[in-house]
Design an enzyme around this catalytic site. Structure first.
Site, mmCIF file in Angstrom:
data_model
loop_
_atom_site.group_PDB
_atom_site.id
_atom_site.type_symbol
_atom_site.label_atom_id
_atom_site.label_comp_id
_atom_site.label_asym_id
_atom_site.label_seq_id
_atom_site.Cartn_x
_atom_site.Cartn_y
_atom_site.Cartn_z
ATOM 1 C CB SER A 10 40.135 151.912 65.723
ATOM 2 O OG SER A 10 41.034 151.358 64.802
ATOM 3 N N PRO A 11 38.665 155.316 66.369
ATOM 4 C CG PRO A 11 38.530 157.557 65.714
ATOM 5 C CD PRO A 11 39.388 156.328 65.568
ATOM 6 C CG LEU A 12 34.687 156.634 63.514
ATOM 7 C CD1 LEU A 12 34.589 157.056 62.050
ATOM 8 C CD2 LEU A 12 33.647 157.368 64.354
ATOM 9 N N GLY A 13 35.584 152.394 65.675
ATOM 10 C CA GLY A 13 35.493 150.935 65.785
ATOM 11 C C GLY A 13 36.378 150.188 64.817
ATOM 12 C CE1 TYR A 68 49.370 152.472 60.962
ATOM 13 C CE2 TYR A 68 48.911 154.786 60.580
ATOM 14 C CZ TYR A 68 48.911 153.688 61.409
ATOM 15 O OH TYR A 68 48.430 153.806 62.690
ATOM 16 C CG HIS A 73 53.072 151.965 65.860
ATOM 17 N ND1 HIS A 73 53.122 152.071 64.490
ATOM 18 C CD2 HIS A 73 51.757 151.778 66.143
ATOM 19 C CE1 HIS A 73 51.913 151.946 63.984
ATOM 20 N NE2 HIS A 73 51.064 151.763 64.968
#
Ligand SMILES: NC(=O)c1ccc[n+]([C@@H]2O[C@H](COP(=O)([O-])OP(=O)(O)OC[C@H]3O[C@@H](n4cnc5c(N)ncnc54)[C@H](OP(=O)(O)O)[C@@H]3O)[C@@H](O)[C@H]2O)c1
Length: 289
Positions: free
Chosen positions: A208-211, A53, A128
């Site tokens: 990415s649990p919200l998209g 990251y 990863h």
């Protein structure tokens, strides 16, 4: 803050994803620190990061160092905060993501991550992404060695399919603590992995649990059912998405990303949002875009 389990550790049921604070489009450091402090203030005790990251080639571990600085400057007691990092992805600096799942690389990368994060061992180290050039058992075998050597306390994998989850569990001698796969209202094809983790008692961390960074803000306009349930409870559609994920299995621990304090402050409220069985069913069967 309610808690769930990753291996031997208890963590807040909602974690914080660090990626938006270190890749392209990231905010300045002061805002990132405020965001991490807001998460800690709200009771978040799981922060997800990775050595990859970062944005430029010469800043490997940007997010790990940022999180370490934020935790060090937070006035509260951070001893129960689990920082989960990952190795096996590389960012050459041209915006791309490349792979290196060779055991030697993973062992070296884990030690470099530990040096950036500080402490005596990495709380949770995740492989990863599978590297097609390296047998999966060899990559995961490096995590087994890191566990045995005490460099890492717990081992996890990411972007794995059911057969890789079973293989990792075998290579690690039953010590697989977590699986981190993409899962959200828009991306549900990791449902078999979510179900397998529930069956095996392994934590499942939807990424990415919200998209995803560019779509999370529009969740309500992309998913009518989530918007309608949100209106009924007078909460954000993002909270509904997280509460729905939590309702799918007691082993689920979402890690929504944030680069603003307001985002994580809203997301953690999903902890107190109770959806009815009918609502969960409706959200689960909503047609995806
Ligand atoms: N293992 C893997 O291969 C992999 C891949 C991708 C991501 N991840 C991990 O998963 C984490 C989460 O994924 P992600 O960051 O890609 O996507 P995400 O969590 O689906 O979306 C992140 C974005 O959602 C916004 N947001 C968060 N809470 C919100 C709320 N309550 N209301 C409105 N907007 C909200 C944030 O906006 P602001 O920026 O404005 O705060 C943030 O940029 C990452 O940070 C990373 O740790 C892992």
């Amino acid at each position: 803050m309610h808690q769930r389990t990753i291996g031997a550790r208890k963590v807040s049921v909602i974690g914080l994803g660090g990626m938006p604070m270190s890749i392209e489009g990231r905010p300045d450091e002061a805002r990132s620190i405020r965001t991490i402090h807001a998460a800690l203030d709200a009771g978040v005790t799981l922060i997800d990061t990775a050595d990859a990251y970062h944005r430029d080639a010469d800043e490997v571990g940007h997010n790990e160092s940022l999180i370490a600085r934020a935790i060090a400057s937070w006035p509260g007691d951070a001893s129960d905060v689990l920082v989960a990092t990952k190795g096996g992805h590389l960012r050459p600096g041209d915006g791309s993501w490349t792979l290196n799942g060779r055991p030697d690389h993973l062992k070296e990368a884990a030690r470099a991550s530990l040096a950036r994060l500080g402490g005596t061992a990495i709380g949770l180290y995740q492989f990863h992404r599978p590297d097609p050039d390296v047998p999966y058992a060899e990559s995961v075998g490096a995590l087994a060695e890191l566990l045995d050597e005490g460099v890492i306390e717990m081992a996890g994998i990411s972007n794995a399919d059911p057969s890789q989850i079973r293989e990792a569990q075998e290579v690690l001698g039953g010590r697989l603590a977590s699986v981190q796969n993409q899962f959200s209202p828009a991306f549900r094809s990791s449902a078999p992995e979510l179900d397998l983790c529930a069956e095996l008692g392994i934590a499942f961390l939807p990424w990415s649990p919200l998209g995803g960074i560019s779509r999370a803000g529009d969740l309500g306009s992309r998913h009518d059912a989530f918007a309608e349930v949100a209106r009924a409870h007078d909460v954000s559609p993002q909270q509904v998405a997280l509460a729905w994920e939590l309702a799918l299995a007691p082993t689920v621990v979402p890690i929504p990303g944030a680069s603003r304090p307001e985002s994580i402050e809203d997301s953690v409220k999903a902890v107190d949002l109770e959806l009815s069985a009918d609502e969960v069913e409706r959200l689960s069967t909503e047609a995806t875009d």
